[in-house]
Design a protein around this motif. Structure first.
Motif, PDB file in Angstrom:
ATOM      1  N   PHE A   1       0.830  -1.200   0.000  1.00  0.00           N
ATOM      2  CA  PHE A   1       0.000   0.000   0.000  1.00  0.00           C
ATOM      3  C   PHE A   1       0.872   1.261   0.000  1.00  0.00           C
ATOM      4  O   PHE A   1       0.606   2.218  -0.741  1.00  0.00           O
ATOM      5  CB  PHE A   1      -0.926  -0.026   1.224  1.00  0.00           C
ATOM      6  CG  PHE A   1      -1.877   1.124   1.292  1.00  0.00           C
ATOM      7  CD1 PHE A   1      -2.953   1.209   0.420  1.00  0.00           C
ATOM      8  CD2 PHE A   1      -1.710   2.127   2.232  1.00  0.00           C
ATOM      9  CE1 PHE A   1      -3.835   2.268   0.475  1.00  0.00           C
ATOM     10  CE2 PHE A   1      -2.590   3.198   2.294  1.00  0.00           C
ATOM     11  CZ  PHE A   1      -3.651   3.260   1.415  1.00  0.00           C
ATOM     12  N   ILE A   2       1.903   1.276   0.822  1.00  0.00           N
ATOM     13  CA  ILE A   2       2.835   2.415   0.866  1.00  0.00           C
ATOM     14  C   ILE A   2       3.515   2.583  -0.490  1.00  0.00           C
ATOM     15  O   ILE A   2       3.684   3.717  -0.980  1.00  0.00           O
ATOM     16  CB  ILE A   2       3.873   2.225   1.990  1.00  0.00           C
ATOM     17  CG1 ILE A   2       3.192   2.229   3.353  1.00  0.00           C
ATOM     18  CG2 ILE A   2       4.950   3.292   1.933  1.00  0.00           C
ATOM     19  CD1 ILE A   2       2.524   3.536   3.725  1.00  0.00           C
ATOM     20  N   LYS A   3       3.903   1.465  -1.121  1.00  0.00           N
ATOM     21  CA  LYS A   3       4.530   1.550  -2.450  1.00  0.00           C
ATOM     22  C   LYS A   3       3.572   2.142  -3.473  1.00  0.00           C
ATOM     23  O   LYS A   3       3.972   2.954  -4.310  1.00  0.00           O
ATOM     24  CB  LYS A   3       4.979   0.162  -2.919  1.00  0.00           C
ATOM     25  CG  LYS A   3       6.259  -0.306  -2.313  1.00  0.00           C
ATOM     26  CD  LYS A   3       6.625  -1.641  -2.940  1.00  0.00           C
ATOM     27  CE  LYS A   3       7.945  -2.132  -2.424  1.00  0.00           C
ATOM     28  NZ  LYS A   3       8.338  -3.385  -3.041  1.00  0.00           N
ATOM     29  N   LEU A   4       2.303   1.771  -3.410  1.00  0.00           N
ATOM     30  CA  LEU A   4       1.328   2.335  -4.338  1.00  0.00           C
ATOM     31  C   LEU A   4       1.159   3.844  -4.128  1.00  0.00           C
ATOM     32  O   LEU A   4       1.070   4.609  -5.093  1.00  0.00           O
ATOM     33  CB  LEU A   4      -0.026   1.643  -4.179  1.00  0.00           C
ATOM     34  CG  LEU A   4      -0.136   0.251  -4.789  1.00  0.00           C
ATOM     35  CD1 LEU A   4      -1.490  -0.354  -4.459  1.00  0.00           C
ATOM     36  CD2 LEU A   4       0.047   0.334  -6.292  1.00  0.00           C
ATOM     37  N   ILE A   5       1.143   4.277  -2.887  1.00  0.00           N
ATOM     38  CA  ILE A   5       1.032   5.712  -2.605  1.00  0.00           C
ATOM     39  C   ILE A   5       2.247   6.447  -3.144  1.00  0.00           C
ATOM     40  O   ILE A   5       2.126   7.503  -3.787  1.00  0.00           O
ATOM     41  CB  ILE A   5       0.852   5.951  -1.095  1.00  0.00           C
ATOM     42  CG1 ILE A   5      -0.533   5.478  -0.658  1.00  0.00           C
ATOM     43  CG2 ILE A   5       1.039   7.421  -0.741  1.00  0.00           C
ATOM     44  CD1 ILE A   5      -0.768   5.546   0.828  1.00  0.00           C
ATOM     45  N   LEU A   6       3.439   5.918  -2.913  1.00  0.00           N
ATOM     46  CA  LEU A   6       4.658   6.564  -3.411  1.00  0.00           C
ATOM     47  C   LEU A   6       4.707   6.572  -4.934  1.00  0.00           C
ATOM     48  O   LEU A   6       5.143   7.559  -5.547  1.00  0.00           O
ATOM     49  CB  LEU A   6       5.893   5.868  -2.840  1.00  0.00           C
ATOM     50  CG  LEU A   6       6.142   6.111  -1.349  1.00  0.00           C
ATOM     51  CD1 LEU A   6       7.330   5.273  -0.882  1.00  0.00           C
ATOM     52  CD2 LEU A   6       6.389   7.583  -1.065  1.00  0.00           C
ATOM     53  N   LEU A   7       4.255   5.492  -5.567  1.00  0.00           N
ATOM     54  CA  LEU A   7       4.227   5.440  -7.023  1.00  0.00           C
ATOM     55  C   LEU A   7       3.254   6.474  -7.591  1.00  0.00           C
ATOM     56  O   LEU A   7       3.577   7.170  -8.554  1.00  0.00           O
ATOM     57  CB  LEU A   7       3.832   4.032  -7.496  1.00  0.00           C
ATOM     58  CG  LEU A   7       3.793   3.822  -8.999  1.00  0.00           C
ATOM     59  CD1 LEU A   7       5.194   3.960  -9.578  1.00  0.00           C
ATOM     60  CD2 LEU A   7       3.217   2.466  -9.326  1.00  0.00           C
ATOM     61  N   PHE A   8       2.100   6.596  -6.971  1.00  0.00           N
ATOM     62  CA  PHE A   8       1.128   7.613  -7.404  1.00  0.00           C
ATOM     63  C   PHE A   8       1.711   9.011  -7.254  1.00  0.00           C
ATOM     64  O   PHE A   8       1.582   9.855  -8.131  1.00  0.00           O
ATOM     65  CB  PHE A   8      -0.168   7.473  -6.593  1.00  0.00           C
ATOM     66  CG  PHE A   8      -1.185   8.534  -6.903  1.00  0.00           C
ATOM     67  CD1 PHE A   8      -1.904   8.483  -8.083  1.00  0.00           C
ATOM     68  CD2 PHE A   8      -1.396   9.583  -6.020  1.00  0.00           C
ATOM     69  CE1 PHE A   8      -2.833   9.460  -8.379  1.00  0.00           C
ATOM     70  CE2 PHE A   8      -2.326  10.562  -6.316  1.00  0.00           C
ATOM     71  CZ  PHE A   8      -3.041  10.504  -7.493  1.00  0.00           C
ATOM     72  N   TRP A   9       2.393   9.279  -6.136  1.00  0.00           N
ATOM     73  CA  TRP A   9       3.010  10.579  -5.899  1.00  0.00           C
ATOM     74  C   TRP A   9       4.082  10.866  -6.947  1.00  0.00           C
ATOM     75  O   TRP A   9       4.165  11.965  -7.482  1.00  0.00           O
ATOM     76  CB  TRP A   9       3.599  10.600  -4.491  1.00  0.00           C
ATOM     77  CG  TRP A   9       4.322  11.865  -4.165  1.00  0.00           C
ATOM     78  CD1 TRP A   9       3.769  13.063  -3.853  1.00  0.00           C
ATOM     79  CD2 TRP A   9       5.725  12.043  -4.133  1.00  0.00           C
ATOM     80  NE1 TRP A   9       4.741  13.981  -3.628  1.00  0.00           N
ATOM     81  CE2 TRP A   9       5.968  13.385  -3.797  1.00  0.00           C
ATOM     82  CE3 TRP A   9       6.812  11.201  -4.355  1.00  0.00           C
ATOM     83  CZ2 TRP A   9       7.243  13.902  -3.676  1.00  0.00           C
ATOM     84  CZ3 TRP A   9       8.084  11.722  -4.231  1.00  0.00           C
ATOM     85  CH2 TRP A   9       8.290  13.054  -3.902  1.00  0.00           C
ATOM     86  N   LEU A  10       4.916   9.869  -7.279  1.00  0.00           N
ATOM     87  CA  LEU A  10       5.975  10.048  -8.268  1.00  0.00           C
ATOM     88  C   LEU A  10       5.399  10.334  -9.654  1.00  0.00           C
ATOM     89  O   LEU A  10       5.848  11.247 -10.347  1.00  0.00           O
ATOM     90  CB  LEU A  10       6.858   8.795  -8.309  1.00  0.00           C
ATOM     91  CG  LEU A  10       8.015   8.805  -9.301  1.00  0.00           C
ATOM     92  CD1 LEU A  10       9.032   9.868  -8.896  1.00  0.00           C
ATOM     93  CD2 LEU A  10       8.664   7.450  -9.379  1.00  0.00           C
ATOM     94  N   VAL A  11       4.373   9.591 -10.057  1.00  0.00           N
ATOM     95  CA  VAL A  11       3.750   9.807 -11.366  1.00  0.00           C
ATOM     96  C   VAL A  11       3.111  11.193 -11.433  1.00  0.00           C
ATOM     97  O   VAL A  11       3.223  11.902 -12.438  1.00  0.00           O
ATOM     98  CB  VAL A  11       2.722   8.692 -11.658  1.00  0.00           C
ATOM     99  CG1 VAL A  11       1.866   9.021 -12.852  1.00  0.00           C
ATOM    100  CG2 VAL A  11       3.435   7.368 -11.866  1.00  0.00           C
TER     101      VAL A  11
END
Length: 154
Positions: A110-120
Motif C-alpha cells: 500500500f505504501i509503495k502504491l502511494i509513493l508510485l502515485f506521488w511520483l507519477v
C-alpha cells in the motif's frame, strides 16, 4: 421610541433608501417619491420620519432561525461533507493490514502504491509545466516582446 427625539443624517438616509425601494416595488409614484424624500431630508424628529413612512409597510422581519447560526457552524461558504471521511477508513484498512497475519506485506504494498502515485503525479506536473512554458513562449502576443527583453530571465 419617543417621537420628539432628533434624527441623524444616517436615519434620514435609511428612510430615503427605503422610500426608493418602495418606489422600485411600485408602491409610490414619482411625484410622491419626490415629496416624501424632501420631507424625509428636512425631518428633524423621529415623528417626522414616521409620518413619511406611515402608510408604507415596514421591512420584512428575518425569521429567528435564519438570523442566528448555531455556534461552531463556521462561515456560510464552507461545505459540510456528508458520509464517511476517507482518512479514518484508510487508517482502519492499514491497521487491519498490520494486524492480519502476513498483512505487513500488504501494508508495504500500500505504501509503495502511494509513493508510485506521488511520483507519477510529480513527473506529470513537471512535464505539463514545461509544455505550458514552451507554449507561452511560442504563442506570446506582440505585447510580450518588449516585456520579455526587459526581463530575460523569465
Amino acid at each position: 421610541m419617543d417621537d420628539r427625539i432628533r434624527v441623524s443624517d444616517a436615519d434620514r438616509d435609511q428612510v430615503t433608501a427605503r422610500l426608493r425601494d418602495h418606489f422600485a416595488e411600485g408602491r409610490l409614484m414619482p411625484d410622491e417619491l419626490d415629496e416624501r424624500i424632501s420631507a424625509a431630508l428636512s425631518a428633524t424628529t423621529v415623528g417626522d420620519l414616521r409620518r413619511v413612512m406611515a402608510d408604507l409597510p415596514g421591512p420584512v422581519p428575518v425569521p429567528p432561525a435564519a438570523a442566528q447560526r448555531p455556534q461552531g457552524a463556521g462561515p456560510p461558504w464552507t461545505y459540510r461533507r456528508h458520509g464517511p471521511r476517507l482518512l479514518p477508513i484508510a487508517l482502519l484498512v492499514l491497521l487491519t493490514a498490520l494486524l492480519v497475519p502476513g498483512g505487513g506485506w500488504l501494508f508495504f504494498a500500500f505504501i509503495k502504491l502511494i509513493l508510485l502515485f506521488w511520483l507519477v503525479t510529480c513527473l506529470a506536473g513537471i512535464f505539463f509545466a514545461g509544455w505550458f512554458r514552451r507554449r507561452i513562449r511560442r504563442y506570446r502576443g506582440p505585447g510580450y516582446a518588449q516585456h520579455w527583453r526587459e526581463h530575460p530571465r523569465w
